[in-house]
Design a protein around this motif. Sequence first.
Motif, short mmCIF file in Angstrom:
data_model
loop_
_atom_site.label_atom_id
_atom_site.label_comp_id
_atom_site.label_asym_id
_atom_site.label_seq_id
_atom_site.Cartn_x
_atom_site.Cartn_y
_atom_site.Cartn_z
N TYR A 1 -55.10 -44.46 -97.45
CA TYR A 1 -54.69 -45.07 -96.33
C TYR A 1 -55.57 -46.32 -95.99
O TYR A 1 -55.20 -47.28 -95.52
N PHE A 2 -56.83 -45.94 -95.88
CA PHE A 2 -57.94 -46.72 -95.75
C PHE A 2 -57.90 -47.86 -96.70
O PHE A 2 -57.98 -49.12 -96.64
N LEU A 3 -57.58 -47.56 -98.09
CA LEU A 3 -57.65 -48.62 -99.11
C LEU A 3 -56.67 -49.38 -99.09
O LEU A 3 -56.78 -50.70 -99.03
N ILE A 4 -55.36 -48.95 -98.57
CA ILE A 4 -54.15 -49.88 -98.62
C ILE A 4 -54.34 -50.71 -97.40
O ILE A 4 -54.08 -52.05 -97.40
N GLY A 5 -54.99 -50.39 -96.33
CA GLY A 5 -55.36 -51.27 -95.06
C GLY A 5 -56.20 -52.32 -95.31
O GLY A 5 -56.38 -53.58 -94.79
N ASN A 6 -57.30 -51.99 -96.33
CA ASN A 6 -58.49 -52.95 -96.17
C ASN A 6 -59.04 -53.51 -97.63
O ASN A 6 -59.76 -54.24 -97.76
N LEU A 7 -58.24 -52.96 -98.83
CA LEU A 7 -58.78 -53.32 -100.22
C LEU A 7 -58.37 -55.02 -100.27
O LEU A 7 -59.30 -55.53 -100.90
N PHE A 8 -57.57 -55.56 -99.54
CA PHE A 8 -57.27 -56.97 -99.82
C PHE A 8 -57.99 -58.09 -98.85
O PHE A 8 -57.65 -59.26 -98.53
N ASP A 9 -58.63 -57.48 -98.08
CA ASP A 9 -59.42 -58.13 -97.10
C ASP A 9 -60.70 -58.86 -97.88
O ASP A 9 -61.54 -57.92 -98.49
N PRO A 10 -60.92 -59.94 -98.09
CA PRO A 10 -62.09 -60.52 -98.81
C PRO A 10 -63.51 -60.12 -98.43
O PRO A 10 -64.28 -60.18 -99.20
N ARG A 11 -63.72 -59.66 -97.29
CA ARG A 11 -64.89 -59.10 -96.64
C ARG A 11 -65.29 -58.05 -97.49
O ARG A 11 -66.50 -57.57 -97.98
N PHE A 12 -64.12 -57.09 -97.74
CA PHE A 12 -64.41 -55.68 -98.22
C PHE A 12 -64.07 -55.50 -99.67
O PHE A 12 -64.44 -54.24 -100.18
N ALA A 13 -63.24 -56.24 -100.11
CA ALA A 13 -62.86 -56.28 -101.46
C ALA A 13 -63.92 -55.92 -102.82
O ALA A 13 -63.54 -54.95 -103.37
N PRO A 14 -64.99 -56.53 -102.59
CA PRO A 14 -65.93 -56.16 -103.79
C PRO A 14 -66.10 -54.77 -103.78
O PRO A 14 -66.60 -54.09 -104.86
N VAL A 15 -66.44 -54.14 -102.44
CA VAL A 15 -66.86 -52.54 -102.50
C VAL A 15 -65.73 -51.80 -102.58
O VAL A 15 -65.75 -50.76 -103.54
N LEU A 16 -64.29 -52.00 -102.18
CA LEU A 16 -63.55 -51.10 -102.23
C LEU A 16 -62.78 -51.15 -103.77
O LEU A 16 -62.07 -50.28 -103.92
N VAL A 17 -62.72 -52.30 -104.21
CA VAL A 17 -62.36 -52.16 -105.77
C VAL A 17 -62.87 -51.08 -106.56
O VAL A 17 -62.37 -50.52 -107.38
N THR A 18 -64.13 -51.10 -106.33
CA THR A 18 -64.99 -50.23 -107.33
C THR A 18 -64.59 -48.67 -106.96
O THR A 18 -64.30 -47.89 -107.81
#
Length: 497
Positions: free
Chosen positions: A410-427
Motif C-alpha cells: 500500500y505504501f509503495l502504490i502511494g509513493n513509488l511514482f513520487d520523484p522524491r522517493f522513486a530512487p529508494v522505493l524502486v530498489t
Amino acid sequence: MASYKPTKITVYPKLGEKVTQDTVYWKNYKAPIQIKEFGAVTNINFSPVAPHNFAVTAFTRIHIYGPFSHEPVKSFTRFKDTAYCGRFRSDGQLLVAGCEDSVVRLFDVNGKVALRMYKGHTKAVHVTDFTSDSYQILTGSDDYSCRLWDIPNATELNAYQEHTDYIRCGQHLFSMFDGRVDKSVMTLDHGQPVESLLLYPSEGLLVSAGGRFVKVWDLLKKGQPLVSLKNHHKTVTCLCLSSNGERLLSGSLDRHVKVYNTTSYKVVHNFDYAASILSLALAPNDESIVVGMTNGILNLKHRKNAEESKEISGQQRRRPSYRVFVKGKNYFPKQDDYLVSKPVKQHLAKYDKQLKKFNVSKALDTALEAWTRLKKPEITVAVIKELDRRGTLKNALAGRDEQGLSRLLYFLIGNLFDPRFAPVLVTAAEMILDIYQSVIGQSSVVDRQLLRLQEMLEREIDYQQELLEVLGMLDTVFASSLPRKEVPCSMFSLMIR
C-alpha cells in the motif's frame, strides 16, 4: 564507544501558497472585532459621506456604528416587528428601512422618531432603497409587489405587480423597471431564488446571486448572460464591490467570502468565518470589511495603516537571529581553564531505538505505522534508505504475513511514482518481488495490490514515453526557430580547397 547517529531525514521543499498582489492586499487587515447583536444580521450599509458610519439591521433594531467604534453611536428601535434593509441616502442624512409589519419608515440620521411612514404594502417589506435622484424610494414586499414612493409627499407614485413570488431581492425571474412606465423593461431568469442583486457603477453590468450561483448579465446586450460562477457550496446571500470596482465579493451560508477578479472572474482570495454569512459590506477605499452572520455576530476587520505594517515588519526583523542560537558553540577552553561538561541525553525516535538494537524488521514496522506513512512518508523512505545502506533491507522485508506485506505494498502504490522517493522505493519493490514471488496467488488481497502496482507502472511508463516524444518535438521546433547565421569563409579555407 561512538554514540549512535540518528537516521537522517531528508527535508524536501514545500509548495507554499502562491503570494499574489491580491493575497497581500486582502490579508492586510487587523485581527477581527466581534460585536454581538440582538439577532441575525440581515443587512449592512455604509454611509456614502465621511466619516462613513454604517447601519446594521438586526432583529427589531437598526444600529449605526462609527468607523472605529465598538458601541452604536445611534439606534433606531421604534419597530413593532423585525426590521429589514436599512439603507442610507447618498447624502448620508436619511435612512430608510422596511419592516415585518408592512410599513416603510424614513429616519433622519440625527433624530429618533421616523420622519415619514409609507403604508401601502400588505405584507413584510424586505427590500428598500433610494433612487439615484434621492427624491424617491423603491420598496419590495412579500405581497409580490414593488412600489415607488415620493419622499416629500409620502405618496405612492407607482406599483409594479408583475412578480409571482416573495420579493426578498428577487426571484427566479427578476425584472428591471423604468420608473416612467408601469411595466418592466427587461426580465432575466437566474434559475434559483435570487438573494442579492448588484449593479455596477457603469450601469452596464448586473450581478445576481441565488442558490450556489453568482451570475453576471450584460444589460447593454438585452440581459445577455456573461458568466456563471459556482464557487460556493451553499446558498450565496450577499454581494458587494471593492472601492475601485475591480474585485467582486460574495458571501454565503458556507461561511466563506470569495473575492473575484472582475476581468477574469476567477477567485483571487478567500475569507473564512465561524458561522453562515447573511450580509457583507466594504467601507470606502476598502478600509474595513464588515460581515453579519446568522448567529448575531457582527465581524469587523480594519485595514492596517502604513505605520502598523512597518511595526509588524520591524518586530519580525527583531526576532533572535541565527548568531544568538550558535553563540558560544565555537568557543574552545584555554589551557588554564577547567571545563565542566554536562552529558546531553540523546532522544531517539522509535525507529531509531529499534535500529540501535539491530531490530531491522521492527524498525521498518515502526516506520510503516499509519500516521507516519500517511503524514510523513519521507520518514518511512529514510528508514528504508538506511536499511539499504546497512545491507539489511532484504532481511527487514522478508518474513511478513499477509497484513504486513499488504501494508508495505500500500505504501509503495502511494509513493513509488513520487520523484522524491522513486530512487529508494524502486530498489525496495524489486526486493519484495524477488522475496515473495513464490507466494503469488495465495492471497487475493496481495494479488490485487500487485496487479494495481503493475497497472500504475505500465501507465507511468506510457507517460514517460509520451513526454519523451513531446520533448523531441519541442527540440525540433526550437531548433527550427533559431535564426540561421552564415559563416563567412576565410581566405585560408578557400586556398586549402
